[in-house]
Write a protein that holds these residues in place. Sequence first.
Motif, PDB file in Angstrom:
ATOM      1  N   TRP A 564      32.407  33.006  34.511  1.00  0.00           N
ATOM      2  CA  TRP A 564      33.406  34.003  34.153  1.00  0.00           C
ATOM      3  C   TRP A 564      33.827  33.766  32.590  1.00  0.00           C
ATOM      4  CZ3 TRP A 564      38.652  34.726  33.138  1.00  0.00           C
ATOM      5  CH2 TRP A 564      39.322  35.599  33.526  1.00  0.00           C
ATOM      6  N   HIS A 565      34.306  32.616  32.554  1.00  0.00           N
ATOM      7  CA  HIS A 565      34.912  32.648  31.108  1.00  0.00           C
ATOM      8  C   HIS A 565      33.698  32.705  30.048  1.00  0.00           C
ATOM      9  CE1 HIS A 565      35.681  29.421  27.792  1.00  0.00           C
ATOM     10  NE2 HIS A 565      36.733  30.263  27.689  1.00  0.00           N
ATOM     11  N   LEU A 568      33.453  36.681  29.583  1.00  0.00           N
ATOM     12  CA  LEU A 568      34.379  37.416  28.780  1.00  0.00           C
ATOM     13  C   LEU A 568      34.307  37.169  27.421  1.00  0.00           C
ATOM     14  CD1 LEU A 568      36.990  37.357  31.487  1.00  0.00           C
ATOM     15  CD2 LEU A 568      35.662  39.237  30.931  1.00  0.00           C
ATOM     16  N   PRO A 583      32.322  39.448  35.481  1.00  0.00           N
ATOM     17  CA  PRO A 583      33.632  38.904  35.844  1.00  0.00           C
ATOM     18  C   PRO A 583      34.653  39.452  36.734  1.00  0.00           C
ATOM     19  CG  PRO A 583      33.208  39.156  33.485  1.00  0.00           C
ATOM     20  CD  PRO A 583      32.014  39.767  34.263  1.00  0.00           C
ATOM     21  N   TYR A 584      34.164  40.839  37.117  1.00  0.00           N
ATOM     22  CA  TYR A 584      35.104  41.388  38.045  1.00  0.00           C
ATOM     23  C   TYR A 584      34.641  41.136  39.586  1.00  0.00           C
ATOM     24  CZ  TYR A 584      37.284  44.494  34.685  1.00  0.00           C
ATOM     25  OH  TYR A 584      38.044  44.903  33.779  1.00  0.00           O
ATOM     26  N   PRO A 587      37.864  38.056  40.230  1.00  0.00           N
ATOM     27  CA  PRO A 587      38.978  38.045  39.269  1.00  0.00           C
ATOM     28  C   PRO A 587      40.201  37.346  39.769  1.00  0.00           C
ATOM     29  CG  PRO A 587      38.743  39.613  41.053  1.00  0.00           C
ATOM     30  CD  PRO A 587      37.557  38.880  41.286  1.00  0.00           C
ATOM     31  N   PRO A 592      40.303  40.636  34.013  1.00  0.00           N
ATOM     32  CA  PRO A 592      39.492  40.500  33.018  1.00  0.00           C
ATOM     33  C   PRO A 592      40.022  41.190  31.769  1.00  0.00           C
ATOM     34  CG  PRO A 592      37.865  40.942  34.835  1.00  0.00           C
ATOM     35  CD  PRO A 592      39.445  41.038  35.277  1.00  0.00           C
ATOM     36  N   TRP A 595      42.556  39.227  30.347  1.00  0.00           N
ATOM     37  CA  TRP A 595      42.162  38.030  29.759  1.00  0.00           C
ATOM     38  C   TRP A 595      41.775  38.084  28.417  1.00  0.00           C
ATOM     39  CZ3 TRP A 595      42.516  32.986  30.863  1.00  0.00           C
ATOM     40  CH2 TRP A 595      41.708  32.263  30.329  1.00  0.00           C
ATOM     41  N   TYR A 596      41.010  39.261  28.081  1.00  0.00           N
ATOM     42  CA  TYR A 596      40.390  39.667  26.757  1.00  0.00           C
ATOM     43  C   TYR A 596      41.850  39.825  26.016  1.00  0.00           C
ATOM     44  CZ  TYR A 596      36.333  41.663  28.263  1.00  0.00           C
ATOM     45  OH  TYR A 596      34.728  41.884  28.857  1.00  0.00           O
TER      46      TYR A 596
END
Length: 838
Positions: A564-565, A568, A583-584, A587, A592, A595-596
Amino acid sequence: MTETVTTPILGVAKAFCETRLPWEVSVKTTADGYFFVGLTFCFCFFLQFVVRHFAILIIGQNNPKRGLAARVGVKVVSVLFDIIAVVGGLKELVAPEEGVVNDPIYGFSSHSQFHFAVAAGYFAWAAAVTLMYRGSKVSLAHHVACCLVYLLTLRPFLHHIGNLFLLFQASTLLIDLSSCAKVMGLSNHHITNLRMAHTVTFFVVRLGVGLPMSHGWVLEMLSQLESGTAHSFVTVVFMIAVNALINVLNVYWSIGMLAGLGAKSPCSTTTNSQPKQFFDVGKSISFGVRDEPHKRPAVKRSKGALAKALAHFDQFILVNVFLFSAVIGVLGIMAGVDQFLVEQLGFSVPSTGTQIIFSVAILSTVYGLFNLAEKFGAKVFDEATPPASRSYLKSGVPADAPPMYTRIRGEWYDLAHFDHPGGPVALALCLGRDGTALFESHHYLIDHGRLMSILNKFKVPAEIAKDLKTMDPRDDGAHYDWDAFDKDPLTIDIKAMVLEHFRPEAERRGISIRQATKATPQRWFMIITMMATFFLSLPAFVSGSWWALFATPSLAWLVIANYWHDGLHFSLSTDWRVNATLPYLFPWLSSPWLWYHQHVIGHHCYTNVAHKDPDLAHAPQLMREHNSIKWRPAHATQESWQRVLLIWSVAVGAGMQILSDVRANFKGTYNNVVPYKSMETARFYAHSAGRLFYFCSLFVWPWFVMPVWKAPVFAFFPITLFSWWFMLNSQINHLTADCAHAEDTRFFRHQIITAQDFGTQSAWCFFFSGGLNMQIEHHMFPCINHCHLPALQKKVMALCEKHNVKYDHVSGYKEAFVKHVEHTSAMGIRPFSEGHEH
């Protein structure tokens, strides 16, 4: 003479059929069968990966045809399964085990249980591969249906006649072999012979044997339904429907073959065209190779009555197969509910009407979601849609696209019409802000002069640029000296080192340098395995197993840390869609999109910089980790284990997921330091629905299925444990005495001195942290997948020593945690008190 020859042959055949096959494993229970389904699924991917790499070695790294290696991997797996299926199916049909002789419908055969489990796993893999390579929807539907059929036979059910379906793979084996022959460059003569053999085998196995046996079996099943002795009405009806559909398609394909034979001689080939695929009338259940995939080949037919009749029949089949497939989809879901929820998990039997409504609702929901995504996706997922192509703009007038202004190195650019190789999401992060740090940290593989020449095409005219401002006046890009960064010998050496590191790997694999920096096939295998393990733990978690209370949230952390990390950070794949959408699926750490803002725009660009890094101010009322946070009396005891335990427990579930999200959307900034653009209305509603789903999936559902005393444990402990793992792997990397207040105006140097590595020689630290233990390298190269960081770490360390840059690293978790606690204790002392003038 004839008897002398045939008797030994029959004897050998009988002995073979009565002997356990070399690959066969004794599978005695339904649970064992499910285990072998998963094992086969994973093994198919493993074998595909191994064969692909051997094919690359044989074809040659620099051979223009090295792209065929991926196809070879798929074909070899398919051929191997075809052989296992045909031999296994034939053996059980000729020499069945005693259990199925006594009861052909519900009798148990260890042989069939093994081969059906392998078949279910293979078709699950085939469905996944079809999705990966964007194959035919018909192929995907076939693979999913076959997977479900074989899963339902593990009850046990149809352990004798079910082998007929395995025998059908005999014709598929030949078409797969013909595809392999084409890939291997064999002559058209051999390919044509294999396809002719396929045609003959198709008629013998699927029509000559399959139709009569299917007819007898259907009559038996109808008798079971009439007498009420069937174990599950819906499962039996589903099996009959699938059998009918496959036989209708077999007849359909056979007519197509005959029509093709009438158009051109099967032996005729020319030097200017590929041999005619007589069996292919537009729909195929094979991984067959086509020059124009999944399109109906042009066949010249006369315009007589026969041609019109064939055309009408063709249209009739296509329309009705679609409708019949929808019915089978409903029956399949009902059968799955019957098999897995009722028989395996022990839930009460729902009524037939309830199952039908439930199944129709699922199919309608899926269909509706696809249509909604197609119609409104650009509005909801607007960061993934360039302004020039958003659906709400006037079609055909791209000049009407709203501008997408960003400032890089003091100059303004309008990127609305820039077809960015990294995708539109990366551009959206720069909208309305100074994007210099983002730009520089993601483009070190390309010559800077070339980058600027591309960028200058989108430069905003001076008369417009003079009136443009960033969303936040503090976002001025003034922290770094980019001219000094360009001239810094460390910068020059680092960029050269990265290129030298990945160039040989790119040449070895026959890919671009950019592709070589992303997740390797081994990493993808690991990601898929961890995802599968997590989802396999969910039934036990939902049913309230105590071991899953610890295992499921820990697995969730491992999945998020290891994919996931990276997604993104745009480091999973060169396809931006993969990075943006995957990533969805998980969550549970953060939205996400939020997180951006927190991590990519704020923390990574301005690590530990006051009023720019949002990670310095998550809970300033309770914790003070940086001089920029005003000291409060509550900070005096912040190092106490009670305070640390409280903060670490609520950091994700209540903090990042709810409070930070709400504040950002209503205040327009993330933690008061990162400018946050208000969402479009459709996106805000979708985002709110996602937050509601998150809240219900964590905190609400246990109260409906568990006792009152158990529900709060399963509602709050999993996210608390997950939060501990996150905090453990994030706080120890930057918040230490050596890193917290370090700074430099040259970007690479700043990233190095504000981070700390730990356990760089420990495989456990690397795995459990998802590569966050190599924090220095990760901050220097955020868009390089973390699977490459161990190889880069020693090189970075050597360059730091060469250029006299401090490189902080400790032995492992324990030492890193101790240093973090020491820093927390020091920051809790009131500034300007005696001996603490900070």
